[in-house]
Design a protein around this motif. Structure first.
Motif, PDB file in Angstrom:
ATOM      1  N   LYS A 290       6.976 -20.913 -18.348  1.00  0.00           N
ATOM      2  CA  LYS A 290       8.503 -21.183 -18.351  1.00  0.00           C
ATOM      3  C   LYS A 290       9.249 -20.578 -17.563  1.00  0.00           C
ATOM      4  N   GLU A 291       9.245 -19.164 -17.538  1.00  0.00           N
ATOM      5  CA  GLU A 291       9.816 -18.076 -16.507  1.00  0.00           C
ATOM      6  C   GLU A 291       9.565 -18.470 -15.227  1.00  0.00           C
ATOM      7  N   ALA A 292       8.230 -18.607 -15.007  1.00  0.00           N
ATOM      8  CA  ALA A 292       7.871 -18.916 -13.463  1.00  0.00           C
ATOM      9  C   ALA A 292       8.554 -20.150 -13.104  1.00  0.00           C
ATOM     10  N   ARG A 293       8.329 -21.240 -13.926  1.00  0.00           N
ATOM     11  CA  ARG A 293       8.932 -22.568 -13.533  1.00  0.00           C
ATOM     12  C   ARG A 293      10.530 -22.476 -13.199  1.00  0.00           C
ATOM     13  N   LEU A 294      11.190 -21.856 -14.033  1.00  0.00           N
ATOM     14  CA  LEU A 294      12.603 -21.545 -13.928  1.00  0.00           C
ATOM     15  C   LEU A 294      13.061 -20.752 -12.792  1.00  0.00           C
ATOM     16  N   ARG A 295      12.178 -19.717 -12.473  1.00  0.00           N
ATOM     17  CA  ARG A 295      12.354 -19.087 -11.227  1.00  0.00           C
ATOM     18  C   ARG A 295      12.084 -19.949  -9.668  1.00  0.00           C
ATOM     19  N   TRP A 296      10.908 -20.696  -9.959  1.00  0.00           N
ATOM     20  CA  TRP A 296      10.750 -21.621  -8.991  1.00  0.00           C
ATOM     21  C   TRP A 296      11.665 -22.566  -8.426  1.00  0.00           C
ATOM     22  N   LEU A 297      12.453 -23.018  -9.649  1.00  0.00           N
ATOM     23  CA  LEU A 297      13.641 -24.094  -9.490  1.00  0.00           C
ATOM     24  C   LEU A 297      14.624 -23.222  -8.854  1.00  0.00           C
ATOM     25  N   ALA A 298      14.835 -22.023  -9.204  1.00  0.00           N
ATOM     26  CA  ALA A 298      16.200 -21.319  -8.552  1.00  0.00           C
ATOM     27  C   ALA A 298      15.694 -21.098  -7.235  1.00  0.00           C
ATOM     28  N   ARG A 299      14.383 -20.703  -6.858  1.00  0.00           N
ATOM     29  CA  ARG A 299      14.077 -20.396  -5.403  1.00  0.00           C
ATOM     30  C   ARG A 299      14.059 -21.542  -4.591  1.00  0.00           C
ATOM     31  N   PHE A 355      32.941 -12.604 -10.015  1.00  0.00           N
ATOM     32  CA  PHE A 355      32.413 -11.187 -10.075  1.00  0.00           C
ATOM     33  C   PHE A 355      33.177 -10.305  -9.513  1.00  0.00           C
ATOM     34  N   GLY A 356      33.905  -9.275 -10.076  1.00  0.00           N
ATOM     35  CA  GLY A 356      34.926  -8.640  -9.851  1.00  0.00           C
ATOM     36  C   GLY A 356      36.043  -9.478  -9.505  1.00  0.00           C
ATOM     37  N   GLY A 357      36.636  -9.459  -8.370  1.00  0.00           N
ATOM     38  CA  GLY A 357      37.748 -10.249  -7.867  1.00  0.00           C
ATOM     39  C   GLY A 357      37.102 -11.261  -7.079  1.00  0.00           C
ATOM     40  N   THR A 358      35.950 -11.554  -6.817  1.00  0.00           N
ATOM     41  CA  THR A 358      35.473 -12.682  -6.099  1.00  0.00           C
ATOM     42  C   THR A 358      35.073 -13.876  -7.150  1.00  0.00           C
ATOM     43  N   GLU A 359      35.792 -15.032  -6.716  1.00  0.00           N
ATOM     44  CA  GLU A 359      35.029 -16.360  -7.571  1.00  0.00           C
ATOM     45  C   GLU A 359      33.729 -16.594  -6.693  1.00  0.00           C
ATOM     46  N   ILE A 360      32.649 -16.908  -7.643  1.00  0.00           N
ATOM     47  CA  ILE A 360      31.317 -17.610  -7.117  1.00  0.00           C
ATOM     48  C   ILE A 360      30.865 -18.837  -7.794  1.00  0.00           C
ATOM     49  N   VAL A 361      29.983 -19.515  -7.191  1.00  0.00           N
ATOM     50  CA  VAL A 361      29.797 -20.700  -7.867  1.00  0.00           C
ATOM     51  C   VAL A 361      28.315 -20.430  -8.403  1.00  0.00           C
ATOM     52  N   ARG A 362      28.283 -20.700  -9.926  1.00  0.00           N
ATOM     53  CA  ARG A 362      26.961 -20.372 -10.448  1.00  0.00           C
ATOM     54  C   ARG A 362      26.151 -21.803 -10.667  1.00  0.00           C
ATOM     55  N   VAL A 363      24.757 -21.597 -10.221  1.00  0.00           N
ATOM     56  CA  VAL A 363      23.992 -22.470 -10.237  1.00  0.00           C
ATOM     57  C   VAL A 363      22.776 -22.400 -11.364  1.00  0.00           C
ATOM     58  N   THR A 364      22.634 -23.140 -12.291  1.00  0.00           N
ATOM     59  CA  THR A 364      21.534 -22.901 -13.496  1.00  0.00           C
ATOM     60  C   THR A 364      20.877 -24.067 -13.775  1.00  0.00           C
ATOM     61  N   PRO A 365      19.652 -24.324 -13.095  1.00  0.00           N
ATOM     62  CA  PRO A 365      18.907 -25.463 -13.258  1.00  0.00           C
ATOM     63  C   PRO A 365      18.013 -25.136 -14.828  1.00  0.00           C
ATOM     64  N   HIS A 366      17.703 -26.460 -15.490  1.00  0.00           N
ATOM     65  CA  HIS A 366      16.935 -26.265 -16.537  1.00  0.00           C
ATOM     66  C   HIS A 366      15.606 -26.944 -16.222  1.00  0.00           C
ATOM     67  N   LEU A 367      14.842 -26.855 -17.303  1.00  0.00           N
ATOM     68  CA  LEU A 367      13.532 -27.290 -17.156  1.00  0.00           C
ATOM     69  C   LEU A 367      13.431 -28.773 -16.801  1.00  0.00           C
ATOM     70  N   TYR A 368      14.441 -29.424 -17.416  1.00  0.00           N
ATOM     71  CA  TYR A 368      14.409 -31.009 -17.216  1.00  0.00           C
ATOM     72  C   TYR A 368      14.884 -31.120 -15.713  1.00  0.00           C
ATOM     73  N   ASN A 369      15.391 -30.424 -14.893  1.00  0.00           N
ATOM     74  CA  ASN A 369      15.556 -30.384 -13.558  1.00  0.00           C
ATOM     75  C   ASN A 369      14.450 -30.565 -12.782  1.00  0.00           C
ATOM     76  N   GLY A 370      14.554 -31.338 -11.830  1.00  0.00           N
ATOM     77  CA  GLY A 370      13.161 -31.215 -10.718  1.00  0.00           C
ATOM     78  C   GLY A 370      13.709 -30.880  -9.361  1.00  0.00           C
ATOM     79  N   PRO A 371      12.612 -30.543  -8.373  1.00  0.00           N
ATOM     80  CA  PRO A 371      12.931 -30.086  -7.223  1.00  0.00           C
ATOM     81  C   PRO A 371      14.019 -30.983  -6.247  1.00  0.00           C
ATOM     82  N   GLU A 372      14.030 -32.369  -6.611  1.00  0.00           N
ATOM     83  CA  GLU A 372      15.016 -33.156  -6.004  1.00  0.00           C
ATOM     84  C   GLU A 372      16.394 -32.648  -6.238  1.00  0.00           C
ATOM     85  N   ASP A 373      16.674 -32.062  -7.469  1.00  0.00           N
ATOM     86  CA  ASP A 373      18.060 -31.809  -7.913  1.00  0.00           C
ATOM     87  C   ASP A 373      18.376 -30.716  -7.066  1.00  0.00           C
ATOM     88  N   LEU A 374      17.506 -29.827  -6.749  1.00  0.00           N
ATOM     89  CA  LEU A 374      17.918 -28.405  -6.086  1.00  0.00           C
ATOM     90  C   LEU A 374      17.937 -29.034  -4.586  1.00  0.00           C
TER      91      LEU A 374
END
Ligand SMILES: Cc1ncc(COP(=O)(O)O)c(C=O)c1O
Length: 388
Positions: A290-299, A355-374
């Protein structure tokens, strides 16, 4: 457990098929809470019916054994004893119980970091005012990957009055996995108690509590464990339970009994019962896969955009230093504008973090997301990246 590759779509499609997602948008904001898989949702409804049907009979006769079973399963999952665990309603509740019950004395210092969770900052600042504590905050740059340098930043901030070191295992802003065991060891070497916030770490990445080297930790079960909303976990090493005073009034349990800290009144048992089903779903694929899949989706999205001109990814390049969660920014476009346009133009839901004074966009896929979403996200970012 068979070796499941993170890019084995034929396997992961069987997992994806066990989630019912909204057809209206691509949800890449799975950091707030984790959608439970369908078997967990079905179990939750069954348990709720069972509890409502049997009413007080359930609570008075059958609940204690059910609760003990869930605690035993959680103990097996986290590698500690059941009498060192308390099921709470959230990581914030666990953190409040720990910090507000900790035997601080006026003049003590709490060491924390700018990247720690906002609610933890709130608890610490409130306590500082109420109890006359000093707050010391370290600032770990998002792109500092060198563990020695990170440990040195914390070490430099320790004073003879430092009593507690608050540590976040997986930073909710950038997805960075901190060297929490090393920092906990640093604290203990100075006679300081590390308190670990593992809200995002538990079941997003593989570890057991003893590996953290802490006697105090707060977790969520409704993020990556996949249990229903309203479930969290508190760990206190058996020999330290007596040191924490109850936040919720209690004089019935022994000082050494962790249940003295959970006197919150009548809470819904069904979400707690469904923790069993969430743990079974997690175990069927295995935490490592599961960890490896989640990391793979993030990559999948990060690797496509990281080196584009004007795009900055705030998550480490080293894959060992992040899991599912990541964050980015685009030069010249405020994060709020990126989030709005992702939703309006691409039906992709994300969230702003600071993050500190900077606004950033957070992206968090889940197991139900697929490569097409990313890929859809990466294409949108590419379209907005300033030309070279
Ligand atoms: C690092 C961290 N700690 C604590 C929490 C609090 O979680 P909850 O509100 O579910 O208690 C979060 C939630 O995002 C978090 O990211």
């Amino acid at each position: 457990m068979p070796d499941i590759r993170p890019d084995d779509e034929s396997y992961w499609s069987t997992i994806r098929a066990q989630y019912t997602r909204s057809p209206d948008f691509i949800n890449l904001e799975n950091g707030y809470f984790g959608m439970p898989a369908d078997p967990v949702r079905a179990a939750l409804r069954r348990y709720q019916d069972e509890v409502d049907r049997e009413n007080a009979f359930f609570l008075r006769t059958r609940w204690p054994a059910r609760l003990a079973r869930v605690k035993a399963l959680l103990a097996g999952f986290t590698g500690v004893a059941p009498d060192e665990l308390l099921i709470t309603r959230s990581a914030v509740e666990s953190m409040n119980i720990l910090l507000q019950g900790y035997p601080f004395e006026a003049g003590d210092a709490i060491l924390m970091a700018r990247h720690d969770y906002d609610s933890s900052h709130d608890i610490v600042r409130m306590l500082a005012e109420r109890k006359g504590l000093t707050v010391v905050q370290v600032d770990v740059p998002y792109d500092l990957e060198d563990e020695d340098a990170i440990a040195a930043l914390y070490a430099d901030a320790i004073t003879p009055r430092t009593r507690v070191l608050l540590l976040t295992h997986l930073v909710h802003r950038t997805g960075r996995i901190m060297p929490v065991a090393r920092l906990a060891a640093l604290a203990r070497a100075h006679g300081i108690d590390p308190i670990v916030d593992g809200a995002h770490a538990l079941a997003q990445i593989e570890f057991t509590i003893p590996q953290l080297g802490t006697q105090f930790a707060a977790f969520n079960l409704h993020k990556w464990v996949g249990a229903p909303l309203g479930t969290g976990l508190l760990y206190i090493a058996r020999e330290r339970i007596a040191d924490i005073a109850p936040l919720y009034g209690d004089v019935t349990f022994a000082r050494t009994d962790i249940d003295k800290l959970g006197h919150v009144g009548t809470v819904p048992p069904a979400p707690i019962m469904a923790i069993e089903d969430a743990l079974a779903f997690h175990a069927a694929m295995g935490g490592k896969a599961k960890e490896a899949r989640l990391r793979w989706l993030a990559r999948r999205w990060m690797d496509q955009v990281r080196d584009l001109p004007g795009v900055r990814v705030f998550t480490p390049r080293d894959p060992n230093l992040h899991g599912a969660l990541g964050a980015f920014g685009i030069a010249g476009i405020p994060a709020a504008e990126v989030v709005r346009r992702l939703m309006e133009e691409h039906r992709i839901f994300t969230v702003i973090r600071k993050f500190g004074g900077t606004e950033i966009v957070r992206v968090t896929p889940h197991l139900y997301n697929g490569p097409e979403d990313l890929d859809a996200l990466a294409a949108a970012i590419r379209q907005w990246a300033p030309p070279r």
